[in-house]
Design an enzyme around this catalytic site. Structure first.
Site, PDB file in Angstrom:
ATOM      1  CG  HIS A   1      73.690  62.270  81.577  1.00 62.36           C
ATOM      2  ND1 HIS A   1      74.556  63.363  81.745  1.00 62.36           N
ATOM      3  CD2 HIS A   1      72.571  63.232  80.390  1.00 62.36           C
ATOM      4  CE1 HIS A   1      74.253  64.571  81.513  1.00 62.36           C
ATOM      5  NE2 HIS A   1      72.752  64.380  81.036  1.00 62.36           N
TER       6      HIS A   1
ATOM      7  CE  LYS B   1      84.965  58.516  91.490  1.00 62.52           C
ATOM      8  NZ  LYS B   1      84.698  59.667  90.155  1.00 62.52           N
ATOM      9  NE  ARG B   2      74.282  56.311  93.779  1.00 66.23           N
ATOM     10  CZ  ARG B   2      72.934  56.413  94.245  1.00 66.23           C
ATOM     11  NH1 ARG B   2      72.235  57.260  93.756  1.00 66.23           N
ATOM     12  NH2 ARG B   2      72.712  54.980  93.656  1.00 66.23           N
TER      13      ARG B   2
ATOM     14  CE  LYS C   1      80.018  56.407  89.392  1.00 62.24           C
ATOM     15  NZ  LYS C   1      80.321  57.713  88.811  1.00 62.24           N
TER      16      LYS C   1
ATOM     17  CB  THR D   1      80.729  66.692  87.043  1.00 61.47           C
ATOM     18  OG1 THR D   1      79.979  65.827  88.421  1.00 61.47           O
ATOM     19  CG2 THR D   1      80.142  67.376  85.672  1.00 61.47           C
TER      20      THR D   1
ATOM     21  CE  LYS E   1      81.302  69.182  90.524  1.00 62.74           C
ATOM     22  NZ  LYS E   1      80.444  67.797  90.956  1.00 62.74           N
TER      23      LYS E   1
HETATM   24  C1  26V Z   1      69.048  56.273  85.272  1.00 62.35           C
HETATM   25  C2  26V Z   1      68.470  55.813  86.375  1.00 62.35           C
HETATM   26  C3  26V Z   1      67.263  54.966  85.788  1.00 62.35           C
HETATM   27  C4  26V Z   1      65.930  55.079  86.433  1.00 62.35           C
HETATM   28  C5  26V Z   1      66.539  55.460  88.296  1.00 62.35           C
HETATM   29  C6  26V Z   1      66.442  56.502  88.157  1.00 62.35           C
HETATM   30  C7  26V Z   1      67.717  56.644  87.743  1.00 62.35           C
HETATM   31  C8  26V Z   1      68.942  57.706  87.814  1.00 62.35           C
HETATM   32  C9  26V Z   1      70.061  57.889  86.482  1.00 62.35           C
HETATM   33  C10 26V Z   1      70.227  57.575  85.825  1.00 62.35           C
HETATM   34  C11 26V Z   1      71.036  57.881  84.666  1.00 62.35           C
HETATM   35  C12 26V Z   1      72.638  57.933  85.266  1.00 62.35           C
HETATM   36  C13 26V Z   1      73.316  58.821  84.240  1.00 62.35           C
HETATM   37  C14 26V Z   1      74.158  59.190  84.455  1.00 62.35           C
HETATM   38  O1  26V Z   1      74.357  60.266  86.003  1.00 62.35           O
HETATM   39  N1  26V Z   1      75.182  59.188  84.526  1.00 62.35           N
HETATM   40  C15 26V Z   1      76.091  60.745  84.950  1.00 62.35           C
HETATM   41  O2  26V Z   1      75.875  61.434  83.996  1.00 62.35           O
HETATM   42  C16 26V Z   1      77.150  62.696  84.394  1.00 62.35           C
HETATM   43  C17 26V Z   1      77.410  63.550  84.382  1.00 62.35           C
HETATM   44  O3  26V Z   1      77.201  63.566  83.200  1.00 62.35           O
HETATM   45  C18 26V Z   1      78.612  62.101  84.372  1.00 62.35           C
HETATM   46  O4  26V Z   1      79.544  63.523  84.509  1.00 62.35           O
HETATM   47  C19 26V Z   1      78.762  61.126  83.869  1.00 62.35           C
HETATM   48  O5  26V Z   1      80.293  60.079  84.062  1.00 62.35           O
HETATM   49  C20 26V Z   1      77.804  59.724  84.182  1.00 62.35           C
HETATM   50  O6  26V Z   1      77.887  58.274  84.556  1.00 62.35           O
END
Ligand code: 26V
Length: 811
Positions: free
Chosen positions: A362, A549-550, A555, A657, A661
């Site tokens: 992701h 978004k975050r 972003k 995503t 929406k």
């Molecule tokens: C990484 C970590 C690292 C440790 C702490 C907690 C944590 C939580 C999440 C992540 C990975 C985040 C990656 C993510 O959210 N990617 C998003 O995924 C979406 C669904 O595929 C996509 O639409 C977004 O573009 C993408 O940023």
């Protein structure tokens, strides 16, 4: 068990009268309140229990069917499920809203008020978690027997408040007011081990002498598919102590330490990590990952063995999807279970692993690719470290035997002898590895997994993300839902591609008028929320420009704020010009430790304060940053948006995503050629989207050549003026140097190329101003967005996974 006896359970009926009677029954005998003294929360619980009964009927039938037919099952392993509320979702999927409304009217109750009692299950950070929730919905819709497996965090993503414009985090506690949608499963309990050492007895027996053990306890939530035709299960694990209380310590008066082990065990599922940027190698995070992965694998193997007797046929009946690398320890854990517990050879076990597991990537951001120090890893998971060493060694030998010109270091799991790279572990242990948009998948092949792609050219596949049309149109946008149902029928709800029938009405005067009226009604609703939360009045006929978004530098909310300031300055210079009134709406949380992101929030709020109180500007421009963005707030903002901001640095947003929406609800996108924006643009056509800025190729080239942001700024009088105003404290008169760090970044290390894209973004926004003034044309283009993005249904995405990765049928 006599399953025939279950057939007619659902005879309590879904008439208004049956629901009314059921509700009173639940109120009195389950909640323990009489109607005169019941609070809204009590009524909400009572109705929730009635609706839940209907869900359960469908759920049991589906489970029995899957069991009897020994169907292949899909297991979706994810650290995050950003579910939001479930009440309305159940009512919508069962299509009982009219009956429920009627039942409530007897008591003068409004459904909306009862629905608002439910807290948001915020068990995720953002896109990755919400995608998992949409996938569960679609797997039920497509009647694919599936389980979602994750963690039942006691505290989900923190609640965000603003104090003086700064983000304040507060603990979230979704379970406090009771949660009717889950069932505790006391019988589904597994032991999870940590630490200690390994012994071999010389006869092929391996024993893990753990230093610490905890129980994983299951909580099940039914996930209702469209019309209740199928219901899957979300099984979340809660950590519990294996020993309750140290009585010896307790009796000697040492109360705190007596409970220490209990607290330690329960800590594992206590809280969701709120950071998607900097995995600091925290031991607790690794324990969370192993905890839920091990419980899930033990559980699915147990289920498999109730239906089959040969563990070697596992891949024929089980597919496991790893949502990012967070559950990648599954590769080693499945190996451990197959070898140490089920006595297969390493080679046989690895063959099964590679046929059973698949991995979705992701993000390409290097800081988000998980790595663990070998020392920490060995301490927490000694047996898994050995297994990983074995896999790494054998993989390396295989690669060498193929005599290809690949960089061996790049494809090792243990990097530089000191870190375990979870991405590489996941890749090597998987049947398929997928990206989440066409562009992202291409970039995976060219960058992070380039060497792997040369070795295994068939492994990487693309499955562009999607969203569930049930929640993201049918439920959240009643005015548009109604109009579509009247005009093109109901096929689109279960088959979103069918929404393209609306395109024929894009120039139909009556349809246009009704479409615009639906949007306007949604904007009035959002204006009400803005006034209630911020005390700010906005004009619902203004252009609602939305970025939700975050908060992250890639972003580029910062870019949006710079443009807001530029527009503000232009309006002040010539207030008499014919401006297009705009409301800039922001929503999003910053990771608590992400200093720059928190400054960006403060800047947006500071700008809002100045702009909103400037009489010269009036209704021409307003800025609203809504606190505590979550799924429920998204459901109110998205239907009301005119413009969708998707402005990431090209190549950095894997898919997005929210972009889907917003487009589905009739917002036009202003965006870069990044993630799924590319594919959205292909479908809505260039005249119905505002694309600007550098492409991912441009960005890659700049990364090599270098970039002089100072020269860009100095060559752009508009941007110079904006940065001067920020740096001189125009928006922070109480602390004029507050944003020096932020402006310094743009001058000295503009990694996210905010300055490089500013001019083309500003220009495109003026095109938007112009476009929005032609109300009639804008409505046509909004309709064409809604009509042309049916492909972005998560039903389509899941059909893709089912066919290309899991090898399971879907209806
Ligand atoms: C990484 C970590 C690292 C440790 C702490 C907690 C944590 C939580 C999440 C992540 C990975 C985040 C990656 C993510 O959210 N990617 C998003 O995924 C979406 C669904 O595929 C996509 O639409 C977004 O573009 C993408 O940023």
């Amino acid at each position: 068990m006599d399953t025939n006896a279950m057939k007619n359970w659902d005879d309590r009926g879904t008439t208004a009268e049956a629901i009314r009677a059921g509700m009173i029954d639940k109120l009195v005998y389950s909640v323990g309140k009489d109607p005169e003294h019941a609070t809204l929360q009590d009524w909400s619980t009572a109705l929730g229990l009635v609706v839940r009964d209907h869900v359960v009927d469908h759920w049991f039938r589906a489970s029995h069917r899957s069991h009897e037919e020994k169907k292949k099952r899909v297991y979706y392993l994810s650290m995050e499920f950003l579910i939001g509320r479930l009440f309305n979702d159940a009512i919508a999927n069962l299509q009982i809203e009219p009956a429920v409304q009627e039942a409530l009217s007897t008591y003068g109750l409004e459904l909306r008020d009862l629905l608002d009692q439910e807290s948001d299950a915020a068990l995720g950070n953002g896109g990755l978690g919400r995608l998992a929730a949409c996938f569960l919905d679609s797997m039920s819709r497509l009647e694919i027997p599936a389980f979602g497996y994750g963690i039942r965090y006691e505290h989900g993503l923190f609640r965000q408040r603003f104090h003086d414009g700064w983000q304040i985090e507060e603990a979230e506690d979704w379970l406090v007011s009771g949660h009717v949608w889950e069932f505790e499963r006391l019988e589904a309990r597994y032991t999870i081990k940590f630490g200690g050492h390994i012994s071999f007895d010389g006869q092929g027996n391996t024993k893990w002498h753990a230093e610490e053990t905890v129980f994983a306890m299951a909580y099940d939530t039914p996930i209702t598919g469209w019309q209740g035709k199928h219901v899957n299960t979300l099984r979340l694990w809660s950590s519990r102590p294996t020993e309750i209380l140290d009585l010896r310590r307790f009796n000697s008066g040492d109360y705190l330490n007596a409970a220490e082990k209990m607290i330690r065990a329960e800590t594992i599922s206590r809280v969701l990590y709120p950071d998607d940027t900097t995995p600091e190698g925290k031991e607790l995070r690794l324990k969370q990952e192993y905890f839920f992965t091990s419980a899930s694998l033990q559980d699915l193997i147990r289920r498999y063995l109730t239906e089959h007797d040969d563990i070697r046929h596992l891949p024929d009946f089980v597919s496991i999807q790893m949502n990012d690398t967070h559950p990648a320890i599954a590769v080693a854990e499945l190996m451990r279970l197959l070898t140490d517990e089920h006595r297969l050879s390493f080679v046989d076990a690895f063959d099964i692993v590679q046929k059973t597991l698949s991995y979705t990537n992701h993000t390409l951001l290097p800081e988000a690719l998980e790595r663990w120090h070998v020392g920490l890893f060995r301490k927490v998971l000694p047996r898994h470290m050995q297994i990983i060493e074995w896999i790494d060694f054998h993989h390396l030998a295989e690669v060498q035997s193929r005599n290809l010109a690949v960089s061996l270091e790049d494809v090792r799991i243990i990097g530089h002898g000191s870190e375990v790279r979870m991405g590489n572990l996941a890749f090597i242990g998987s049947k398929k590895v997928n990206g989440v948009s066409a562009l992202h998948t291409e970039l995976m092949k060219q960058t992070v997994f380039a060497e792997f792609h040369r070795l295994y050219p068939d492994r990487i596949v693309n499955e562009t993300n999607g969203i569930t049309p049930r929640r993201w149109l049918y439920e959240c946008n009643p005015p548009l839902r109604k109009l579509l149902m009247e005009t093109i029928g109901t096929d689109w709800i279960a088959n979103l591609e069918k929404i393209d029938a609306a395109a024929a009405f894009a120039t139909d005067a009556s349809f246009k008028e009704k479409f615009a009226a639906a949007k306007h009604a949604n904007k009035i609703r959002l204006a009400g929320v803005i006034e209630k939360k911020l005390g700010l009045r906005v004009d619902p006929t203004a252009l609602f420009d939305v970025q939700i978004k975050r908060i992250h530098e890639y972003k580029r909310q910062f870019l949006n704020i710079l443009e807001t300031i530029a527009l503000y300055q232009a309006i002040r210079r010539s207030p008499a010009n014919d401006w297009t009134p705009r409301v800039k709406i922001f929503g999003g949380k910053a990771a608590p430790g992400y200093h720059v992101a928190k400054q960006i929030i403060k800047l947006a709020n500071d700008v809002a304060k100045i702009v909103n109180s400037d009489p010269v500007v009036g209704d021409r421009l307003k800025v609203a940053f809504l606190p505590n963005y979550n799924v429920s707030l998204a459901e109110v903002i998205i239907p009301a948006a005119d413009l969708s901001e998707q402005i990431s640095t090209a190549g950095m947003e894997a898919s997005g995503t929210g972009n889907m929406k917003l487009a589905l609800n009739g917002a036009l996108t202003i965006g870069t050629l990044d993630g799924a924006n590319v594919e959205i643009g292909e479908r809505v056509g260039p005249e119905n989207i505002y694309i600007f800025g550098l492409t991912s190729e441009d960005v890659a080239e700049i990364r090599v050549k270098g970039y002089d942001s100072r020269a860009t700024i100095e060559g752009d009088p508009v941007l110079s003026d904006v940065l001067r105003a920020i740096a001189e404290g125009d928006f922070s008169p109480d602390d004029p140097s507050r944003y020096h760090d932020l402006t310094d970044i743009l001058y000295n290390s503009d990694y996210f190329l905010v300055t490089a894209d500013f001019q083309s973004y500003f220009q495109r926004q003026r095109d938007v101003d112009h476009g929005f003034r032609d109300t009639s044309r804008w409505t046509e283009r909004a309709i064409l967005n809604t009509a042309n993005v049916g492909w972005f249904s998560s039903d389509r995405t899941i059909r893709g996974y089912a066919a290309d990765i899991w090898n399971v049928p879907s209806v």
